[in-house]
Scaffold this motif. Sequence first.
Motif, PDB file in Angstrom:
ATOM      1  N   ILE A 173       0.937  -1.180   0.117  1.00  0.00           N
ATOM      2  CA  ILE A 173      -0.127  -0.164  -0.130  1.00  0.00           C
ATOM      3  C   ILE A 173       0.776   1.177   0.054  1.00  0.00           C
ATOM      4  N   ALA A 174       1.840   1.161   0.794  1.00  0.00           N
ATOM      5  CA  ALA A 174       2.798   2.335   0.945  1.00  0.00           C
ATOM      6  C   ALA A 174       3.614   2.831  -0.428  1.00  0.00           C
ATOM      7  N   ALA A 175       3.820   1.687  -1.322  1.00  0.00           N
ATOM      8  CA  ALA A 175       4.417   1.665  -2.434  1.00  0.00           C
ATOM      9  C   ALA A 175       3.649   2.353  -3.472  1.00  0.00           C
ATOM     10  N   ASP A 176       2.209   1.879  -3.483  1.00  0.00           N
ATOM     11  CA  ASP A 176       1.254   2.440  -4.166  1.00  0.00           C
ATOM     12  C   ASP A 176       1.107   3.902  -4.217  1.00  0.00           C
ATOM     13  N   ILE A 177       1.143   4.268  -2.869  1.00  0.00           N
ATOM     14  CA  ILE A 177       0.895   5.672  -2.400  1.00  0.00           C
ATOM     15  C   ILE A 177       2.206   6.612  -3.050  1.00  0.00           C
ATOM     16  N   GLY A 178       3.477   5.756  -3.036  1.00  0.00           N
ATOM     17  CA  GLY A 178       4.457   6.430  -3.705  1.00  0.00           C
ATOM     18  C   GLY A 178       4.375   6.547  -5.174  1.00  0.00           C
ATOM     19  N   THR A 179       4.010   5.603  -5.788  1.00  0.00           N
ATOM     20  CA  THR A 179       3.738   5.542  -7.376  1.00  0.00           C
ATOM     21  C   THR A 179       2.932   6.696  -7.642  1.00  0.00           C
ATOM     22  N   LEU A 180       1.706   6.713  -6.822  1.00  0.00           N
ATOM     23  CA  LEU A 180       0.592   8.058  -6.893  1.00  0.00           C
ATOM     24  C   LEU A 180       1.213   9.368  -6.819  1.00  0.00           C
ATOM     25  N   TYR A 181       2.409   9.359  -5.845  1.00  0.00           N
ATOM     26  CA  TYR A 181       2.832  10.654  -5.687  1.00  0.00           C
ATOM     27  C   TYR A 181       3.753  10.992  -6.830  1.00  0.00           C
ATOM     28  N   PHE A 182       4.686  10.078  -7.013  1.00  0.00           N
ATOM     29  CA  PHE A 182       6.006  10.320  -8.176  1.00  0.00           C
ATOM     30  C   PHE A 182       5.200  10.391  -9.743  1.00  0.00           C
ATOM     31  N   GLY A 183       4.102   9.339  -9.882  1.00  0.00           N
ATOM     32  CA  GLY A 183       3.358   9.463 -11.093  1.00  0.00           C
ATOM     33  C   GLY A 183       2.845  10.709 -11.425  1.00  0.00           C
ATOM     34  N   LYS A 184       2.011  11.159 -10.437  1.00  0.00           N
ATOM     35  CA  LYS A 184       1.760  12.577 -10.607  1.00  0.00           C
ATOM     36  C   LYS A 184       2.481  13.801 -10.922  1.00  0.00           C
ATOM     37  N   LYS A 185       3.412  13.876 -10.211  1.00  0.00           N
ATOM     38  CA  LYS A 185       4.597  14.543 -10.506  1.00  0.00           C
ATOM     39  C   LYS A 185       5.214  14.692 -11.913  1.00  0.00           C
TER      40      LYS A 185
ATOM     41  N   PHE B 181       6.859   0.933  -7.973  1.00  0.00           N
ATOM     42  CA  PHE B 181       6.868   2.332  -7.204  1.00  0.00           C
ATOM     43  C   PHE B 181       8.477   2.797  -7.821  1.00  0.00           C
ATOM     44  N   PHE B 182       9.575   1.927  -7.567  1.00  0.00           N
ATOM     45  CA  PHE B 182      10.955   2.433  -7.828  1.00  0.00           C
ATOM     46  C   PHE B 182      11.203   2.673  -9.303  1.00  0.00           C
ATOM     47  N   LEU B 183      10.272   2.147 -10.412  1.00  0.00           N
ATOM     48  CA  LEU B 183      10.550   2.296 -11.524  1.00  0.00           C
ATOM     49  C   LEU B 183      10.007   3.655 -11.843  1.00  0.00           C
ATOM     50  N   VAL B 184       8.864   3.828 -11.349  1.00  0.00           N
ATOM     51  CA  VAL B 184       8.256   5.211 -11.686  1.00  0.00           C
ATOM     52  C   VAL B 184       9.149   6.343 -11.222  1.00  0.00           C
ATOM     53  N   TRP B 185       9.719   6.257  -9.810  1.00  0.00           N
ATOM     54  CA  TRP B 185      10.374   7.180  -9.028  1.00  0.00           C
ATOM     55  C   TRP B 185      11.912   7.330 -10.060  1.00  0.00           C
ATOM     56  N   SER B 186      12.406   6.215 -10.567  1.00  0.00           N
ATOM     57  CA  SER B 186      13.318   6.244 -11.412  1.00  0.00           C
ATOM     58  C   SER B 186      13.085   7.081 -12.519  1.00  0.00           C
ATOM     59  N   LEU B 187      12.065   6.883 -13.319  1.00  0.00           N
ATOM     60  CA  LEU B 187      11.838   7.605 -14.563  1.00  0.00           C
ATOM     61  C   LEU B 187      11.513   9.316 -14.153  1.00  0.00           C
ATOM     62  N   TYR B 188      10.779   9.620 -13.027  1.00  0.00           N
ATOM     63  CA  TYR B 188      10.841  10.927 -12.613  1.00  0.00           C
ATOM     64  C   TYR B 188      12.190  11.549 -12.373  1.00  0.00           C
ATOM     65  N   LEU B 189      13.361  10.923 -11.657  1.00  0.00           N
ATOM     66  CA  LEU B 189      14.478  11.394 -11.474  1.00  0.00           C
ATOM     67  C   LEU B 189      15.036  11.485 -12.841  1.00  0.00           C
ATOM     68  N   LEU B 190      15.030  10.578 -13.609  1.00  0.00           N
ATOM     69  CA  LEU B 190      15.370  10.529 -14.908  1.00  0.00           C
ATOM     70  C   LEU B 190      15.052  11.820 -15.812  1.00  0.00           C
TER      71      LEU B 190
END
Length: 458
Positions: free
Chosen positions: A172-184, A221-230
């Motif tokens: 659930i925490a990972a999905d919330i993280g995906t929501l956050y970085f996916g939106k950004k 979650f880590f993949l979307v966060w990685s794409l955001y930082l990329l």
Amino acid sequence: MLGLTNLFKYHKTSFIFILMSSIMYLSFAYDLVRTDTFKLILLYLALFVFAYQLIKSTGFNFRLLVISAILFRLLFLFAIPNLSQDFYRFIWDGQMTIAGSNPYLTTPDYQMEMGLLLNFPNQIELYKGMGALSSSHFTNYPPLNQLCFAMATFLSGKSVLGSVVVLRSIIIAADIGTLYFGKKLLERLKLPSNRIFWYILNPFIIIELTGNLHFEGVMIFFLVWSLYLLHSGKWKWAAGLLACSISAKLIPLMFLPLYFWWFVKKNNPLEGIKKLTLFYTITLLTVVILFLPFFSMEFITNYSKTVGLWFGNFEFNASIYYIAREIGYAITGYNEIAIIAKILPIISVLIILGFSFFKRNNSIPKLTTSILLAFTFYLFLSTTVHPWYIATLVVLCVFTNYRFPLVWSLMMILSYLSYISIGTSDKSENLWIIGLEYLIVFTAFIWEVILKKRLPVT
């Protein structure tokens, strides 16, 4: 309180859909027997209808949709998964680690033959729960998963339900993280941020990841966060997070060649190759470091053998492979999986290399489109396509013009039915059901990718 009152006042219809969806998710989580086919289909399809109506009725009210997404997941918190028994193996591996044993070095069958361990709670319950297929093979879960499994065991002690609650909380925490970085990331790309709800509120995602405890959610979650930082230019940190994604599930390992044109530019190819090499080095070195606590020559042998089995011995919910298998039967009279399973991966590799070097993946939409299509072809050519594999396609389509993964997530109910039949006395898949699933999926795919000739957003 006033804000909540106003929210209810202007979104009464939405709250009705939230309430109805909540009742259905509760029924799915706590009152569904996996062999009750009619109820399974009814709940699954109804949840998709209500998810669509909820998003439509809110006018994409971001706050209300976020509350709904978290609420639906929390409803599963104390439920034992009813469509998958993999979680028993997760807890088994965690117990092995906490007991001071390397989970990669023995199979549960072997461990049971050696006798019960004093510091291994619920050993018999976990062994019986995971099933013969899991118990007879070495674990194939990467180190970040093993860390989560061990954490669940450490925090819950002897309780299986307690371990389930911890594992579910992580997802659930990972999905919330995906929501956050996916939106950004969507905002950075100047795309509608509400697209992220195609993933976050998708009943398939909620049921398969939160409900059935599959760790694709952590990988994503880590993949979307990685794409955001990329996209933000922080590619070294992006490499480290991509390594974490690989260390949750090995799937992103096959995406590495697709990053070629992100770094290699026409005006300065040498500098780009240096950056690309460093990107790969950071990624692979981080993966190696995460595997180090479990490392031994026996580990390499066991792990490679287990991963190889999934690619070359097991069959489930396949498409092109099943056609090739039938052709093999017609010609030789035997299941030619040994030959076909060697040819199809080669084709997959060639397709991935084609997308890597002949498509200039120099923007996030272009990169995610290439990853989406390459992974889709890989799944079409695979011998085994479990429902949760599609989660990666669902999140990637958020950043592209393609929607066929959403169709596939809806049609995955058909593979569930076949999966359930395997879990009972009937060990054979119903190929008519599989055929219907892929007829619809291939139709959506061909329409979008070939007939409409949609291009990545720029």
